[in-house]
Design an enzyme around this catalytic site. Structure first.
Site: not given
Length: 213
Positions: A203-205
């Site tokens: 997932g992002h981040g």
């Protein structure tokens, strides 16, 4: 008789006496056998190296295939192989000894190190950064949009711009159809030596450390 085998898991030691293999890789504490034997503290690793002796993958054709599209502003290193229908965008920097198989897409302003291998249908999105000796298996997507949507008063959702990037450090391998999302802001980072299997989503981040499986 024309095959070589190995034992690294103790539960398979009982089969040493019944195998018909022409040679075997064992640890020094394994039962003795009349079969020609390679003794090593790490039979699994040695067997992996044995496979590399016998299996030779096809040699990529050097140069740029006539159907590939490479932006004029892209900077390519030496000894590259750019496959059919591959697209390399504006401002891309690609290191030496890169192999891009057919139908790979590299978006604008991506930076990629040396000995990069991208198998067919893999994608690297804009501004992402990739280190040396990185391998993307078929269909891997690096830098797709993170799942960011801000709720609004009318029960609809406002799509947040995913302005961050993905960074793959040296010696990372990404499995087939795996997806690593770009950060909303900042970066998603995969540490050196990490290996991601098929269909993994990061997932992002997120931050994945070094030498993670």
């Amino acid at each position: 008789k024309n095959e070589i085998t190995f034992v690294s898991n103790p539960k398979y030691l009982k089969y040493i006496q019944s195998t018909h293999a022409g040679a075997i890789v064992l640890s020094p504490d394994a039962p003795s056998t009349a079969i020609p034997t390679v003794l090593t503290e790490n039979p699994y690793l040695i067997f992996a190296q044995v496979i590399a002796l016998f299996y030779q993958p096809p040699t990529p054709i050097p140069g740029i295939h006539p159907t590939a599209i490479v932006a004029d502003t892209a900077i390519l290193g030496e000894n590259y192989s750019i496959g059919a229908n591959t697209v390399i965008g504006e401002g891309v920097q690609l290191g030496d000894n890169a192999i891009l198989y057919p139908n790979v897409t590299v978006y604008p302003h991506v930076k990629i190190g040396h000995y990069f291998i991208a198998h067919a249908h893999s994608v690297v999105r804009e501004y992402c950064q990739i280190g040396d000796r990185v391998i993307l298996q078929n269909g891997a997507v690096i830098g797709s949009d993170g799942f960011g949507f801000a709720p609004q008063a009318d029960a609809t959702y406002y799509k947040m711009s995913q302005s961050g990037i993905v960074v793959l450090e040296n010696d990372v391998e990404v499995g087939a159809n795996a997806c690593i999302d770009r950060a909303t802001v900042g970066e998603t980072r995969i540490g050196q030596g990490t290996k991601l299997d098929n269909l993994v989503q990061v997932g992002h981040g997120s931050l994945v450390g070094r030498h993670t499986i």
